[in-house]
Design an enzyme around this catalytic site. Sequence first.
Site, PDB file in Angstrom:
ATOM      1  N   ASP A 164      42.194  44.380  40.478  1.00 58.65           N
ATOM      2  CA  ASP A 164      40.893  45.035  40.599  1.00 58.65           C
ATOM      3  C   ASP A 164      41.131  46.498  40.980  1.00 58.65           C
ATOM      4  O   ASP A 164      42.229  46.886  41.380  1.00 58.65           O
ATOM      5  CB  ASP A 164      40.007  44.307  41.624  1.00 58.65           C
ATOM      6  CG  ASP A 164      38.522  44.594  41.413  1.00 58.65           C
ATOM      7  OD1 ASP A 164      38.183  45.546  40.679  1.00 58.65           O
ATOM      8  OD2 ASP A 164      37.688  43.861  41.987  1.00 58.65           O
ATOM      9  N   GLU A 220      28.217  45.807  44.812  1.00 59.45           N
ATOM     10  CA  GLU A 220      29.393  45.649  45.677  1.00 59.45           C
ATOM     11  C   GLU A 220      29.047  45.936  47.146  1.00 59.45           C
ATOM     12  O   GLU A 220      28.004  45.540  47.623  1.00 59.45           O
ATOM     13  CB  GLU A 220      30.530  46.544  45.179  1.00 59.45           C
ATOM     14  CG  GLU A 220      30.890  46.246  43.720  1.00 59.45           C
ATOM     15  CD  GLU A 220      32.181  46.905  43.285  1.00 59.45           C
ATOM     16  OE1 GLU A 220      33.222  46.550  43.865  1.00 59.45           O
ATOM     17  OE2 GLU A 220      32.149  47.743  42.363  1.00 59.45           O
TER      18      GLU A 220
HETATM   19  C1  BGC Z   1      33.507  52.569  40.111  1.00 57.47           C
HETATM   20  C2  BGC Z   1      33.311  51.090  39.986  1.00 57.47           C
HETATM   21  C3  BGC Z   1      34.238  50.425  40.905  1.00 57.47           C
HETATM   22  C4  BGC Z   1      34.121  50.965  42.316  1.00 57.47           C
HETATM   23  C5  BGC Z   1      35.132  50.351  43.208  1.00 57.47           C
HETATM   24  C6  BGC Z   1      33.354  53.016  41.530  1.00 57.47           C
HETATM   25  O1  BGC Z   1      33.543  54.388  41.656  1.00 57.47           O
HETATM   26  O2  BGC Z   1      32.600  53.247  39.307  1.00 57.47           O
HETATM   27  O3  BGC Z   1      33.558  50.634  38.688  1.00 57.47           O
HETATM   28  O4  BGC Z   1      33.966  49.072  40.870  1.00 57.47           O
HETATM   29  O5  BGC Z   1      34.250  52.355  42.348  1.00 57.47           O
HETATM   30  O6  BGC Z   1      35.104  50.838  44.494  1.00 57.47           O
HETATM   31  C1  BGC Z   2      34.895  45.328  40.912  1.00 56.92           C
HETATM   32  C2  BGC Z   2      35.165  44.556  39.656  1.00 56.92           C
HETATM   33  C3  BGC Z   2      34.995  45.432  38.453  1.00 56.92           C
HETATM   34  C4  BGC Z   2      35.870  46.672  38.604  1.00 56.92           C
HETATM   35  C5  BGC Z   2      35.746  47.629  37.450  1.00 56.92           C
HETATM   36  C6  BGC Z   2      35.656  46.613  40.973  1.00 56.92           C
HETATM   37  O1  BGC Z   2      35.279  47.376  42.062  1.00 56.92           O
HETATM   38  O2  BGC Z   2      35.240  44.539  42.038  1.00 56.92           O
HETATM   39  O3  BGC Z   2      34.323  43.434  39.582  1.00 56.92           O
HETATM   40  O4  BGC Z   2      35.317  44.729  37.297  1.00 56.92           O
HETATM   41  O5  BGC Z   2      35.518  47.352  39.777  1.00 56.92           O
HETATM   42  O6  BGC Z   2      34.564  48.309  37.456  1.00 56.92           O
END
Ligand code: BGC
Ligand code: BGC
Length: 644
Positions: free
Chosen positions: A306, A509
């Site tokens: 991830d 998230e």
């Molecule tokens: C991204 C997301 C990612 C996240 C993780 C963001 O800046 O756009 O895709 O899941 O950071 O912390």
């Molecule tokens: C998320 C994932 C996601 C990735 C890419 C991460 O922060 O936990 O689920 O696929 O970002 O955007």
Amino acid sequence: MKFKLIVGAVIIGSASLVTYIITKPISLEKSISIKVQALVKSMTLEEKVGQMTQADIPNISAFQVEKYHLGSVLNGGGSKPYGNKRASITDWLEVADEYYEASISTKEGRAAIPIIWGTDAVHGHNNVIGATIFPHNIGLGAANNPELMFKIGEISALEVRITGQDWTFAPTLAVARNDRWGRTYESYSESPDIVANLADDIINGIQGINNFEKNTLAPKNIIATAKHFIGDGGTLNGDDQGDNQSTMQQLRDIHMPGYLPAIDANVQTVMASYSKALGEKMHGNKSLLTDVLRGELGFDGFVIGDWDGHAQVEGCSTVSCPQAINAGIDMMMVPNDWKGFIEGTIKDVNDGKISMSRIDEAVTRILTVKMRMGMFEQTKPSLRPFANKVELLGSQQHRDVARQAVRESLVLLKNENNILPLDRKLNVLVTGPSADSLQNQTGGWSIDWQGNGNSNKDFPNGSTIFDGIKSVVESSGGSATYNRMGLIKKGADLPDVAIFVFGEKPYAEMFGDRDESGMRQGKQDGETMMYQEKLKRDLKAIQRLKKKGIRVIGIFVSGRPMVVNDELTQLDAFVAAWLPGTEGNGIAEVIFKNNEGKVNYDFKGKLSFSWPKNPLDAELNIGDEIYDPLYPFGFGLTYETNSQ
Ligand code: BGC
Ligand code: BGC
């Protein structure tokens, strides 16, 4: 629960809640294995480590893909071609073509290996303007309809193909056990049974059935990801990226069941979880990533890390993490410092911290998946069969399936005096903060990452809940007025009924955690499960209407069940609509009668999450020894049998 018995199968999981028998994973076709071996043998260490690296599109050019032999790119939430939120289909394809051409360059004898582009198409192709956006998983769990999941998977994959990507980071197979978690809506259910019931169908829809036996994907399919392995939904206090303190048996019983049908359906990638399990960050957890996932469960695709998840392993940084590679992660998601990671990993190999055989194994898995998909036989993305099929992106046919999903996901929790279904000839006041908001309906992972930088214009062809109500009543002689605050002018006629649409604002998230950390991110209104813990603004709005003698239907748009006891006593009917996506008109189709005055569509949704009565009941799950919900798991009224 589906129970599949396949001759010649091995029993690999037998838990108290789920018993599942899985077939042996498809045996790698010989010709592929020979080709992959030869290719790996011909590659330099730089090329191999490049294959194992995935960068985020804003941070990597086509030139760099060629120079550093990148195996993959992703567009993270909010990352768009040319940094343009409203990037067109042609923009997406143009960038995909550039990366692809760069990846197959044979300049200076480099190995030509098509790049694979991954995207979070987690409820439809949700990063692209105009795409069909389905309800988030929590609603699909309430619908719990495997055939529908297959269709949703198929449509999502096809829409991804239109813009030239190959791979989605979906489905999420989390079993959310603490509703304070900001990713609860990405979970089908608190029950592993429902997650397991839907996992293979959505994957079959995305990847196609049996395609891998022919060693190719059908043009409309892409590859899927089962995520986040394992235990993401069971962290202490529902902390995103936190610590899952389950025992191995609890992991098996609660968090693993969804992976069995997923692997049985030949899911080609699994994403490691940010969280800890058995005391160790999953990105460095060899016993679970290798011994269990591969050894026991027989997963034979590749494991993707991830977003900088490896950097959270003790002793690691974004640019170096032998622990993660040695634990079994084959491709690392290093959105920003991918260059540093390549350098660091080459050094780690040269220093003997990662063996060449482990590198070869990881690359073999990645190339095997690419070959199985038929990537080596494909043309550039813009010339593939579904590319640029503008008329299919968000087509009526796709939206009809999304609307069906909306209808089936609705859960009727209260219907006093059978006030629902409503007559179409009524004069309806539509009000509340989510009545005319595609942003609130679609939630996180919708056009932008957190989902909160959007307006209705960002969802062309989408319909708000108000739009749906208006078109239904106006076509039958009724009327619908929208007023966000529910204000009624002095002297004006009172409406026959008010529909009050309220609930959560978008989040994704960690921003959605109902705890101090989530609140620090400034995205929500409390730490408990109480809706509007601080300001009871919506309750007051409902009370104002009730004082005028108006009957009020509550539609709750949210990523989780919440304590709404006070609102509920006021409301005449209450519907949990979850995060329905772009097709808000699916709601009017259920809460209104048809033109003949009969039930149009009945409610089908049943709670896939227990509904709390007490603000502190975040961790309230079916099967608990002490179980005292307001509405139990599985609850949902229908017009036909049990309205009250
Ligand atoms: C991204 C997301 C990612 C996240 C993780 C963001 O800046 O756009 O895709 O899941 O950071 O912390
Ligand atoms: C998320 C994932 C996601 C990735 C890419 C991460 O922060 O936990 O689920 O696929 O970002 O955007």
